[in-house]
Design a protein around this motif. Sequence first.
Motif, mmCIF file in Angstrom:
data_model
loop_
_atom_site.group_PDB
_atom_site.id
_atom_site.type_symbol
_atom_site.label_atom_id
_atom_site.label_comp_id
_atom_site.label_asym_id
_atom_site.label_seq_id
_atom_site.Cartn_x
_atom_site.Cartn_y
_atom_site.Cartn_z
ATOM 1 N N LEU A 91 -12.887 -8.071 2.619
ATOM 2 C CA LEU A 91 -12.914 -7.402 1.315
ATOM 3 C C LEU A 91 -13.945 -6.273 1.302
ATOM 4 O O LEU A 91 -13.716 -5.219 0.692
ATOM 5 C CB LEU A 91 -13.237 -8.410 0.207
ATOM 6 N N ARG A 92 -15.078 -6.487 1.956
ATOM 7 C CA ARG A 92 -16.117 -5.452 1.987
ATOM 8 C C ARG A 92 -15.682 -4.221 2.771
ATOM 9 O O ARG A 92 -16.256 -3.143 2.587
ATOM 10 C CB ARG A 92 -17.402 -6.032 2.601
ATOM 11 N N ALA A 126 -8.859 -6.398 -8.167
ATOM 12 C CA ALA A 126 -8.029 -7.603 -8.051
ATOM 13 C C ALA A 126 -6.569 -7.249 -7.794
ATOM 14 O O ALA A 126 -5.893 -7.880 -6.956
ATOM 15 C CB ALA A 126 -8.158 -8.446 -9.318
ATOM 16 N N GLU A 127 -6.052 -6.228 -8.480
ATOM 17 C CA GLU A 127 -4.662 -5.831 -8.287
ATOM 18 C C GLU A 127 -4.435 -5.324 -6.865
ATOM 19 O O GLU A 127 -3.419 -5.627 -6.228
ATOM 20 C CB GLU A 127 -4.287 -4.748 -9.295
ATOM 21 N N ARG A 128 -5.387 -4.550 -6.378
ATOM 22 C CA ARG A 128 -5.241 -4.009 -5.022
ATOM 23 C C ARG A 128 -5.249 -5.130 -3.985
ATOM 24 O O ARG A 128 -4.466 -5.112 -3.033
ATOM 25 C CB ARG A 128 -6.380 -3.027 -4.759
ATOM 26 N N VAL A 129 -6.123 -6.109 -4.173
ATOM 27 C CA VAL A 129 -6.243 -7.185 -3.195
ATOM 28 C C VAL A 129 -5.046 -8.128 -3.274
ATOM 29 O O VAL A 129 -4.551 -8.612 -2.247
ATOM 30 C CB VAL A 129 -7.571 -7.943 -3.407
ATOM 31 N N ALA A 134 -2.073 -7.452 -3.766
ATOM 32 C CA ALA A 134 -0.921 -6.855 -3.087
ATOM 33 C C ALA A 134 -0.971 -7.040 -1.576
ATOM 34 O O ALA A 134 0.050 -6.851 -0.896
ATOM 35 C CB ALA A 134 -0.853 -5.364 -3.423
ATOM 36 N N LYS A 135 -2.128 -7.402 -1.060
ATOM 37 C CA LYS A 135 -2.252 -7.551 0.390
ATOM 38 C C LYS A 135 -2.954 -8.845 0.782
ATOM 39 O O LYS A 135 -3.624 -8.912 1.823
ATOM 40 C CB LYS A 135 -3.015 -6.358 0.978
ATOM 41 N N LEU A 136 -2.776 -9.899 -0.027
ATOM 42 C CA LEU A 136 -3.446 -11.178 0.271
ATOM 43 C C LEU A 136 -3.006 -11.773 1.593
ATOM 44 O O LEU A 136 -3.826 -12.297 2.349
ATOM 45 C CB LEU A 136 -3.202 -12.171 -0.875
ATOM 46 N N ASP A 137 -1.695 -11.727 1.882
ATOM 47 C CA ASP A 137 -1.212 -12.341 3.115
ATOM 48 C C ASP A 137 -1.859 -11.685 4.342
ATOM 49 O O ASP A 137 -2.306 -12.371 5.272
ATOM 50 C CB ASP A 137 0.311 -12.224 3.204
#
Length: 295
Positions: free
Chosen positions: A235-236, A283-286, A288-291
């Motif tokens: 995430l960083r 949160a929305e950006r992350v 979308a690419k959690l997997d």
Amino acid sequence: MTGATELPGSPAKVADALEKAGYLADAGVATAAFLAMRMRKPLFCEGEPGTGKTSLALALAEALGQPLIRLQCHEGIDASQALYEWDFPRQLLHLRAMEAASGGTLDVDAAEQSLYTDRFLLARPLLRALTTAPCVLLIDEIDRADDEFEAFLLQLLDENAVTIPEYGEVRAQTPPLVVLTSNRTREVHDALKRRCLYHWLEHPDLAREIAILRARIPGIGARLAGQVADAVRRLRELELLKPPGVAESLDWAQALLALDRDELDAEAAALTLGAVLKYSEDAERVRAKLDALLA
């Protein structure tokens, strides 16, 4: 708070003392703290939010068995908030009592001298630090204060003393260990930095963040600690509005444990993103690419 202990005799001993207080310091942090104590100089800690600057001061106070006195800086802070104020209502009552006792023949000079004594002096954090021996003084987020307040601090950092016009000089018998922190929202002036030892704090590497999680959350398993630390590291690396710090790592791990999760998968991450990300855009950006983030 236990009684004050002897100062650690080496950076390694500082690191050991901090670890007992729950702070896992790397060699750079331990050396900077050791030199600040040995050289009797303030320690200026700068870095991104969440890198452990404030926590270092708290851990130093616990490790040394000394009280922590904290001054939280903000825009517009001035001497009356940071150093002292006179208790005007009590002074006024005192004058009225003196006037009544004198039968109207009040000695003006004597009355004035009696007003500016310890009885009416309200000590704020900086003054308390000078009169509390020994202690750790945390001047937190100095970058939020203005230029005038920085200039005001110079005498204290130079001499461990301040001058109150109506009262006189107050000098520390035992200088406090001063830790200043900055999130670098603006540049702090060179005049202040020159009086300090400087250390830039980075986010911990993966191994140290795992160790922090396991030390601070005894019930966490090695697998979950590793997954959380690795996910936070990734995430960083994204261009987020607020990258997560160690505090968010701890919150995320605790949120997962509170939901009886022993593994960080996409479903668990989606449910608990509010523990680690504080802006809806992040949160929305992350999401979308959690997997990919957890792969």
